[in-house]
Structure formats: C-alpha cells, structure tokens
Design an enzyme around this catalytic site. Sequence first.
Site: not given
Ligand SMILES: Cc1cc2nc3c(=O)[nH]c(=O)nc-3n(C[C@H](O)[C@H](O)[C@H](O)COP(=O)(O)OP(=O)(O)OC[C@H]3O[C@@H](n4cnc5c(N)ncnc54)[C@H](O)[C@@H]3O)c2cc1C
Length: 347
Positions: A164, A235, A343
Amino acid sequence: MIQSNIDLRPYNTFGVSVTARYFVDIQTPDQFSKLMQDPIFQNTANKLFLGGGSNLLLTQDFDGLVIHNSIDTMRIISLDGDTMKVMVGGGVIRHDFVMRAAERSRRGAENLALIPGTVGAAPVQNIGAYGVEVKDVITSVKGFDLTTRDIRALNPIECHFGYRDSVFKHELKDKFFITHVTFQLSKNPSPRLEYKGLEDLQSKAWLTPMDVAQRVIEVRQSKLPDRHEIGTAGSFFRNPTISQSEYEKLLGEYGDLVWREIHDGPNGLNGWKRPNSYKLSAAQLIELAGYPRGTRVGDAGNYDHHALVLVNHGSATGAEVWSFAQDIIRAVKEKFGVVLEAEVNVV
Ligand SMILES: Cc1cc2nc3c(=O)[nH]c(=O)nc-3n(C[C@H](O)[C@H](O)[C@H](O)COP(=O)(O)OP(=O)(O)OC[C@H]3O[C@@H](n4cnc5c(N)ncnc54)[C@H](O)[C@@H]3O)c2cc1C
C-alpha cells in the site's frame, strides 16, 4: 476553467462536505500543460490531486487547488504473442478497465475488480486485493512532474512500490500528476486463487478471467459496505508490521493474535527463509482494544461486518471520523504497543 468555492461532497466516498477554494477538472494532458501556466496554479502552494475520492478523508475546507483527473482514454500500445500492453488514462474508472480486460480474456487484473477509484490513483497506494497488487501488472506510470514541469514516465523500480505504498506517497507526494498508467496483461492462465472465497475455483478445469472477476465481485459485495449507501473509504488502517522481538513479546501475552510471517530477506541455508517481520491483523487489534464491529460515536463508526472499515452513517464531518480514528489508534497503542497507520489519505 478553474472554478471557485466548490463543495467536495460529490467527490469523496466518505460523503463529507468541505469546500475547495479552487477546483479544476482535467480531461486531457494538454489541459494540464495549460493549467501550469495559470497564475492561480503558480501562486497556490496547496494542491490536491483527486480521482474518485475513495481513499481520502477530508477533515476541513481545502484552502488550495483541487485538480480532478478525468483523462478517459484506453489505447493498446503493443501486442506481442500472448501479452498485451495497454495505456490507460488516469481518469478511467478502474473497475471498468478491469472488466474490459476480463471481457477480452486478458489476465492479470481480474482480482482487482470492484475496488473503487480511478486508474491514476492505483499506483499511489499500490492497490491490492485477493493476492494481487497493481504493481504486478504495471509497466510504466506517466505524468507531469511539477518540479521540472516535464512529462515523464517512471518504470516500476522508480515507483518504489511496497505494501500500500509507492514513491507517490513520499518524494513525489503532490508533485507528480499521473496522466496514464501502462498495464501488461496476458492470455496465459496463472490465476491467483489462494485467498478465502476463491479457493474452490482451483478445482475448475478451465477458468476465464471473467469467472474470477465475478467471484471477487460476489465476495466483496458480501463483505464491504456499498459506498453509494454508506460513506466509507474501505480499510482505514494498514495492517501493522512488527519485528521479531515485538512479535515474541506480544504473542506471549496474547496467544490468539492472527499474524503472518514476512520474508523480505535473502534465502538462508537450503533456501530456508527466516521471517524478518510479522504482519498483524489491524481489524483484530481494533476489536480487542474495545472497538468491535458496529461501534458508533454519533454518525462516525466502524462497519457492522468489519472493524477496519470506518464509516460515515450520514452526517458525520471528516473531523469527527478522524477523531474516531484517533481514539482507535490510542486504544490499540495502549493495549498492544502497536501504532496503527492510516491507509487513507487524511487531508
Ligand atoms: C468500499 C471500498 C473498498 C476499497 N477496497 C480496497 C481494496 O480492496 N484494496 C485497496 O488497495 N484499496 C481499496 N480501497 C481504497 C481505494 O479504492 C483505493 O485506494 C483507490 O486507488 C483510490 O482511488 P481514487 O481514484 O478514489 O483516489 P483518491 O481517493 O481520489 O486519491 C487517493 C490518493 O491518490 C492521489 N491521487 C489521485 N489521483 C492522482 C493522480 N492522477 N496523480 C497523482 N496522485 C493522485 C490523491 O491525491 C490521494 O493522495 C477501497 C475503498 C472503498 C471505498
């Protein structure tokens, strides 16, 4: 193109309402190049890259510029025997990409089905589930380096992927806007099925990546909250890793703790590997420290089926969720001497 005073509630899966001073939606790399010339961009120190907002907890109004990634492209860049390289825009919904690959019988990403969020955020925390991490299928991460103002592509070694974790959470935090990620997928079957819920698929003679993706979806839906119904970022804490001596001390006191050996070091005699650290279950520590599933303080709490998943039952603010998370951190530290790390990105 830059908007002012935007409510971020629709842009984060915790569903908390905070205001961004400035907000811009980026649909092409060209738009990002132009944005870099804008005085607001140049004079605003605080910047937040935003994808699906599913790994964020916004605890206060954001006095800066939010840059939302909507680059929505998918292009096959090479086909070589059984392997295919595909370059995907950072704003593509990751689950859509995973399902398109599975539909075309391309393997490698199917265990990552239904993880919310965008492709651009996947390398940031090296998302993972059911025995697969996204680093296993990434060949390059391309984006704008805000320090040099150039576009550049990083190979997996330069991304410093860990559990992670990646360079985008450290040296390049808020300094590298990911525009595209290139994935390498294969036609060869090498499914990862050792995780609970998938094991029985091992007995199937022929298994498509779609079979695996569908099963992952079923298992996830039975365990995790539907983020459209309840605010969450999945998580909230990482599973903590402790040293051999800490492990011996803890297991002496709490024999029931769930743990897994980590072997990062070189092989010893006869290929025998000595574990150099141990990973504990954050969910179990949280429950034993007095926060069982379904604990609730106002509208902040943890999920009825999983203590590690913090939720917003409706009108909790980000600050209230964070305060609940800090209570958990304190309780776990007091009982076990273990410090839980978030996380989720707390802003
Ligand atoms: C119900 C649920 C289940 C989940 N299950 C998992 C799982 O099984 N495994 C897991 O690993 N994660 C899980 N997650 C967490 C999440 O889905 C991941 O971390 C996902 O990658 C976040 O993507 P996002 O586009 O929503 O990022 P955001 O929340 O928008 O951003 C996350 C981080 O990345 C940065 N970021 C976003 N876009 C960019 C970009 N283009 N360039 C540089 N930095 C950027 C942001 O500044 C921030 O620091 C879960 C979340 C939820 C709500």
